[in-house]
Design a protein around this motif. Sequence first.
Motif, mmCIF file in Angstrom:
data_model
loop_
_atom_site.group_PDB
_atom_site.id
_atom_site.type_symbol
_atom_site.label_atom_id
_atom_site.label_comp_id
_atom_site.label_asym_id
_atom_site.label_seq_id
_atom_site.Cartn_x
_atom_site.Cartn_y
_atom_site.Cartn_z
ATOM 1 N N UNK A 82 -5.320 6.504 -15.553
ATOM 2 C CA UNK A 82 -4.174 5.633 -16.744
ATOM 3 C C UNK A 82 -2.809 5.323 -16.338
ATOM 4 N N UNK A 83 -2.313 6.164 -15.628
ATOM 5 C CA UNK A 83 -1.060 5.880 -15.118
ATOM 6 C C UNK A 83 -0.481 5.002 -14.432
ATOM 7 N N UNK A 84 -1.936 4.226 -13.589
ATOM 8 C CA UNK A 84 -2.016 3.401 -12.657
ATOM 9 C C UNK A 84 -1.657 2.392 -13.483
ATOM 10 N N UNK A 85 -2.696 2.057 -14.450
ATOM 11 C CA UNK A 85 -3.017 0.255 -15.207
ATOM 12 C C UNK A 85 -1.746 0.253 -15.688
ATOM 13 N N UNK A 86 -1.116 0.876 -16.353
ATOM 14 C CA UNK A 86 -0.270 0.825 -16.770
ATOM 15 C C UNK A 86 1.563 0.554 -16.288
ATOM 16 N N UNK A 87 1.578 1.596 -14.533
ATOM 17 C CA UNK A 87 2.817 0.718 -13.688
ATOM 18 C C UNK A 87 2.290 -0.428 -13.277
ATOM 19 N N UNK A 88 1.146 -0.887 -13.364
ATOM 20 C CA UNK A 88 0.319 -2.196 -12.974
ATOM 21 C C UNK A 88 1.034 -3.428 -13.703
ATOM 22 N N UNK A 89 0.499 -3.108 -14.786
ATOM 23 C CA UNK A 89 1.077 -3.850 -15.776
ATOM 24 C C UNK A 89 2.154 -4.060 -16.325
ATOM 25 N N UNK A 90 3.253 -3.440 -15.708
ATOM 26 C CA UNK A 90 4.543 -3.214 -16.047
ATOM 27 C C UNK A 90 5.196 -3.708 -15.301
ATOM 28 N N UNK A 91 4.749 -3.956 -13.732
ATOM 29 C CA UNK A 91 5.237 -4.526 -12.174
ATOM 30 C C UNK A 91 4.971 -5.839 -12.867
ATOM 31 N N UNK A 92 3.755 -6.017 -12.486
ATOM 32 C CA UNK A 92 3.620 -7.285 -13.061
ATOM 33 C C UNK A 92 3.674 -8.236 -14.220
ATOM 34 N N UNK A 93 3.874 -7.702 -15.817
ATOM 35 C CA UNK A 93 4.772 -8.006 -16.324
ATOM 36 C C UNK A 93 5.769 -8.570 -16.083
ATOM 37 N N UNK A 94 6.596 -7.875 -15.232
ATOM 38 C CA UNK A 94 8.524 -8.508 -15.145
ATOM 39 C C UNK A 94 8.249 -9.866 -13.810
ATOM 40 N N UNK A 95 6.732 -9.782 -13.151
ATOM 41 C CA UNK A 95 6.170 -10.598 -12.232
ATOM 42 C C UNK A 95 6.125 -11.835 -12.734
ATOM 43 N N UNK A 96 5.364 -12.002 -13.793
ATOM 44 C CA UNK A 96 4.939 -13.409 -15.120
ATOM 45 C C UNK A 96 6.329 -13.234 -15.170
ATOM 46 N N UNK A 97 7.257 -13.019 -15.871
ATOM 47 C CA UNK A 97 8.449 -13.522 -16.848
ATOM 48 C C UNK A 97 9.366 -13.311 -15.713
ATOM 49 N N UNK A 98 9.543 -13.153 -14.468
ATOM 50 C CA UNK A 98 10.656 -13.609 -13.396
ATOM 51 C C UNK A 98 9.582 -14.949 -12.615
ATOM 52 N N UNK A 99 8.347 -15.496 -13.250
ATOM 53 C CA UNK A 99 8.054 -16.666 -12.600
ATOM 54 C C UNK A 99 8.871 -17.792 -14.311
#
Lengths: 270, 365
Positions: B175-192
């Motif tokens: 579960x922890x890895x899923x959340x962290x991946x989600x947060x990281x990708x969320x930032x990436x998408x927001x940047x784009x």
Amino acid sequence: MGAPHIGLRGEEIHVAIDDTAILAGCSFDVVPGEVLGLIGPNGSGKSTLLRTVYRAIRPTTGAMWIGEDDVWNMTARQSAQRTAVVTQSASTDFQFSVAEMVLMGRGPHKGLLDRDTAHDRRVVAWALRAVDMTTFRSRVFATLSGGEKQRVLVARALAQESQVLVLDEPTNHLDAHAQLDLLELVRSLGLTTVVALHDLNLAATYCHRVCLLDRGRVVGIAPPRTLLTREVLRDVFRVDGEWLTSPTTGRDHLALTRPATSTTTDTEKP
Amino acid sequence: MTEFDHDDTTWPEVGADEVSPHLLGTWGFRVLAAALLAVILASIVVGIGAGAADIPVSTTIDVLLYRAFGIGSAADPVATQIIWDLRTPRVLMALAVGAGLSVAGCALQAMVRNPLADPYVMGTAEGATLGAVAVIVLGPAALGGIGVSMAAFVGAMASMLSVFALARSRSGYAPGRLILSGVALGYLFSAVTGILQFVSDPRELRGVLFWLLGSVAGTQWNDLGLPAFVVVASTAWLVLLSRRLNALALGEESAVALGVDVQRFRIQLMVVTSVLVGAVVAVSGSIGFVGLMVPHAARMLVGPDHRRVLPLSLLLGAAFLGSVDILARVVAAPSELPLGIFTAAAGAPFFIWLLRRSQRQVEFG
Ligand SMILES: Nc1ncnc2c1ncn2[C@@H]1O[C@H](COP(=O)(O)OP(=O)(O)OP(=O)(O)O)[C@@H](O)[C@H]1O
Ligand SMILES: [Mg+2]
């Protein structure tokens, strides 16, 4: 439980993960109503073999039969109606109550539109009483002690009303009394049972036969007294063992000692 | 061991409310659901009255009854137009969006076994936003002619698949890895998304910005159909499968043991959640924290059983965002504020409180 008993049979089960063989052709059978103990050193493949029984891991080759049916030709739900599992302790961040946890065992018997019935709640009451956890029914599962959790998981498996019962080290976390209680219960249910155990004495007392695994292979399946000879104990478990008969109960007990001079390479410092 | 006779109806059963010893039992749940329905109805009437042109409640009710059910008689055409064509669809849209985000939050939390997940934390909504903004800024032609809703769905689905692919390990999905991946990708998408805004036509920018902060202003009747249908249909599907969601919340191994085909169920959940998030984000923009707060509040009231949490989240989410939408139009009237500002103002402290609380439970539990 009323319904005719079915047996369980594994045929040449191979499991490889990332090209490493974890199980190298394990065959075993459990006759209807028998309690088969699964023993073997750490990492010998007990949990992996059990996981192939309840469909958590698919064998690379080989077949697993419950009665006449191939486990891997059933749906997950059909399999869960026949086989109940006590997994190694589950943890959850969700605040399910003990009774809710046990009620989940009724899930495999429920269609999408079915509601919980009085029968379901009676089964839950019975299962909780069987593991002596009735007074805990309204507690939050996540706040229980390790042994209490273990008993709730056993109650959940009982509530599944299956014909086959799979337990992976169910005596983990349990105190001495609770260990005996639990295995006594398992034995009295009369279900077709496979139970992984580390305690060889418990295995000897409560299992009709034991299946010994070593490095992914079945060394033998036989009644405990027959299988666990001096040689086997030394070769597989690296311990010296001696069967002693209790003068009061007449039961056989296995006394284990660490070999004075280890036959295998010993990397431990003195 | 105690003998159990299957036909013995005198065997004591565990009472329905002992099964669920949470703040609200069966009756509490029903009363609360009825009360929330009343709140939602009230928020429709009040919400239609609120705004630049002040409209008395009685006129609102007359127009609604006449247009929706043919009861009574036609009111004055200007009021009718404001009430029926301008305000009713937006008020209903706020309800649909609030409900949709909350239900999506429930599904995601069970899926990643973490009560802190929500469409924004997990990057799903950012993926949807990126898809939608790409279509708005670059035009549909740049993305093979797909519409904003479809692009939002594709973005949400792509994000969900990448989060699970990133978090995959030998022992399944932690579960922890899923959340962290989600947060990281969320930032990436927001940047784009940010880059797209930067290159966009300045005249479009204000629109995109307002939409990015979340708004249901300007909703027309024909915008409402798709999201409303998606919210209702996916909630119904999830409620039907709520026993499986409960099992999944305990972890993959337990779910398998309880007869859930985990791989298949997870794919189904990904698709349904992506459709839900895509449909909602495409019409409302970014409205954070609703999907986190509402399911949590629901669980505090009725416990974690999804058979109750899902319907309650639907109602709570609708009531919450319906009220926020009224607030957004009243606070700075005659101009209106984006919804995302309000939900963030309420949600961020809530999130911090949750974090601190779960930390304490880990330390002492
Ligand atoms: N997913 C996996 N990936 C890689 N190796 C694995 C995986 N699962 C199990 N193994 C390896 O397979 C072997 C058998 O593991 P298994 O858990 O079945 O042993 P076990 O007999 O249950 O041990 P224990 O008594 O410690 O519970 C171990 O060496 C383990 O490291
Ligand atoms: Mg093991």
